[in-house]
Design a protein around this motif. Structure first.
Motif, short mmCIF file in Angstrom:
data_model
loop_
_atom_site.label_atom_id
_atom_site.label_comp_id
_atom_site.label_asym_id
_atom_site.label_seq_id
_atom_site.Cartn_x
_atom_site.Cartn_y
_atom_site.Cartn_z
N UNK A 52 0.81 -1.21 0.00
CA UNK A 52 0.00 0.00 0.00
C UNK A 52 0.85 1.27 0.00
N UNK A 53 1.96 1.34 0.78
CA UNK A 53 2.84 2.50 0.63
C UNK A 53 3.31 2.71 -0.81
N UNK A 54 3.57 1.61 -1.53
CA UNK A 54 4.00 1.74 -2.93
C UNK A 54 2.96 2.48 -3.75
N UNK A 55 1.68 2.17 -3.56
CA UNK A 55 0.64 2.84 -4.35
C UNK A 55 0.57 4.33 -4.03
N UNK A 56 0.78 4.69 -2.77
CA UNK A 56 0.78 6.12 -2.44
C UNK A 56 2.02 6.82 -2.99
N UNK A 57 3.16 6.14 -2.96
CA UNK A 57 4.38 6.71 -3.54
C UNK A 57 4.20 6.94 -5.03
N UNK A 58 3.73 5.92 -5.74
CA UNK A 58 3.50 6.05 -7.18
C UNK A 58 2.42 7.10 -7.46
N UNK A 59 1.42 7.17 -6.56
CA UNK A 59 0.38 8.18 -6.71
C UNK A 59 0.91 9.60 -6.65
N UNK A 60 2.05 9.79 -6.01
CA UNK A 60 2.66 11.12 -5.93
C UNK A 60 3.51 11.47 -7.13
N UNK A 61 3.84 10.48 -7.98
CA UNK A 61 4.74 10.72 -9.10
C UNK A 61 4.28 11.86 -10.01
N UNK A 62 3.01 11.88 -10.30
CA UNK A 62 2.52 12.81 -11.33
C UNK A 62 1.66 13.93 -10.75
N UNK A 63 1.81 14.17 -9.46
CA UNK A 63 1.10 15.28 -8.83
C UNK A 63 1.85 16.58 -9.13
N UNK A 64 1.14 17.53 -9.71
CA UNK A 64 1.73 18.83 -10.00
C UNK A 64 1.13 19.88 -9.07
N UNK A 65 1.97 20.78 -8.55
CA UNK A 65 1.43 21.82 -7.66
C UNK A 65 0.39 22.67 -8.37
N UNK A 66 -0.68 23.01 -7.66
CA UNK A 66 -1.71 23.87 -8.22
C UNK A 66 -1.29 25.32 -8.11
N UNK A 67 -1.74 26.11 -9.04
CA UNK A 67 -1.56 27.55 -8.92
C UNK A 67 -2.74 28.10 -8.12
N UNK A 68 -2.66 29.36 -7.77
CA UNK A 68 -3.74 29.98 -6.99
C UNK A 68 -4.93 30.35 -7.86
N UNK A 69 -4.82 30.08 -9.16
CA UNK A 69 -5.89 30.41 -10.09
C UNK A 69 -7.13 29.55 -9.80
N UNK A 70 -8.28 30.16 -9.71
CA UNK A 70 -9.52 29.45 -9.38
C UNK A 70 -9.87 28.41 -10.45
N UNK A 71 -9.61 28.74 -11.71
CA UNK A 71 -9.91 27.81 -12.80
C UNK A 71 -9.07 26.54 -12.65
N UNK A 72 -7.81 26.71 -12.24
CA UNK A 72 -6.92 25.57 -12.04
C UNK A 72 -7.46 24.65 -10.95
N UNK A 73 -7.97 25.25 -9.88
CA UNK A 73 -8.55 24.48 -8.78
C UNK A 73 -9.80 23.73 -9.25
#
Length: 345
Positions: A52-73
């Motif tokens: 299960x830790x592996x799935x959370x680690x892999x789940x973080x691979x392609x997470x990109x930080x959001x901008x403060x733009x409302x449309x992005x959210x």
């Protein structure tokens, strides 16, 4: 429309990284085996250290930080949060309905089951016991996005390590608070750390994954830990859902060692004949994750299957079901297209 969809799917396939899919395949195989394996021996205990830790680690691979733009959210909620919520409740309703038809419990039990689906977490057991993963993933993903707003990697690390230490500082939510947390929300404090490691470390993993020394080193370290557990030199457990964690520092470090070993192994497996099978499994981990326990219940009624038969069925049947759904969707799209050309109005 059909051509556009096909082109989009082709682009998405091209972006997939084979060794990531293979690592996910190894993880889901371990999950299915863990739920079918009858003896809580060293093998059983140690696969829970990492799958299960592996799935959370892999789940973080392609997470990109959001901008403060409302449309992005809004796009983040629309494309990342909402689809998983639909899968959670849609799959849950389907499995509970199937449970009602197969097990034939009374209506009160079934209605209570729907209520437990809403509450989630440790309240779910049996056919839906693994659904905790989706809710914890959603909460951890939202937490991670907030943490990624912090200006430096050091400040981010300070927060995620603090959350991890907090989340592993007590036996479980029920012991600490007197009731289980909805959606296993407290487990997300652990999961967020693993996801941040994946988000931060992906660039380094890509650069070093082909190094044979890293594969040898991590496999040696992982094997040594398994041997130590086998001969009772250590006695460590890490069950994320039930929050059964014997040592905080063990839970912090050891899953990272095993996950790195699995990722390195996955890199080299992509050059073997197992490539096609494993990538197919890795691309469909969610239906396997959510469906295999319900399938176990059905197989148990038909015969007295071994854990190996359950494991193979738990992987193959959801894959076949998904492929059948793809084919049905494709034929339906072609049927609609023919209707359009026959009667464009």
């Amino acid at each position: 429309m059909n051509i556009i969809q096909t082109k989009t799917q082709t682009r998405q396939s091209a972006k997939r990284i084979p060794w990531v899919d293979i690592a996910k395949a190894l993880g889901i195989i371990a999950v299915v085996i863990g739920h079918s394996y009858p003896v809580k021996d060293t093998f059983y205990q140690t696969i829970y250290w990492w799958h299960m830790p592996l799935f959370f680690i892999v789940g973080g691979f392609f997470v990109k930080p959001l901008t403060s733009d409302l449309l992005n959210l809004k796009m983040f909620i629309k494309h990342r949060i909402w689809p998983l919520l639909k899968i959670y409740f849609g799959s849950g309703l389907l499995i509970i309905s199937l449970n009602f038809l197969v097990e034939k419990p009374n209506v009160v039990y079934t209605l209570a089951y729907f209520g437990r689906l809403l509450y989630g977490g440790t309240e779910l057991n049996g056919d839906t016991s693994v659904f905790w993963f989706l809710t914890v993933y959603l909460i951890a993903l939202a937490l991670l996005q907030l943490i990624l707003y912090l200006p430096s990697r050091f400040s981010q690390f300070s927060v995620v390590i603090s959350l991890f230490l907090l989340g592993t500082s007590y036996p479980n939510a029920e012991a600490a608070l007197g009731f289980p947390m909805p959606w296993n929300a407290d487990v997300a404090l652990m999961a967020c750390f693993y996801m941040w490691v994946g988000q931060f470390g992906f660039q380094f993993i890509k650069q070093g994954i082909a190094a044979r020394w890293l594969l040898v080193l991590t496999l040696f370290a992982a094997s040594t830990l398994v041997i130590l557990q086998k001969y009772d030199i250590i006695n460590q457990l890490l069950y994320m859902k039930s929050h059964h964690i014997t040592n905080t520092w063990f839970a912090l470090v050891v899953p990272l060692i095993f996950a790195t070993a699995i990722l390195c192994l996955a890199y080299w497996l992509q050059f073997t004949p197992l490539h096609a099978v494993l990538t197919t499994i890795g691309q469909h981990t969610l239906p396997i994750m959510l469906g295999h326990k319900a399938l176990f219940s059905i197989l148990d009624k038909l015969d007295d299957p071994t854990w190996l038969v359950l494991s193979i069925g738990g992987i193959l049947v959801p894959l076949i079901a998904v492929q059948a759904a793809y084919l049905a969707q494709r034929y339906y799209a072609r049927y609609r297209e023919r209707l359009y050309w026959v009667n464009p109005s």
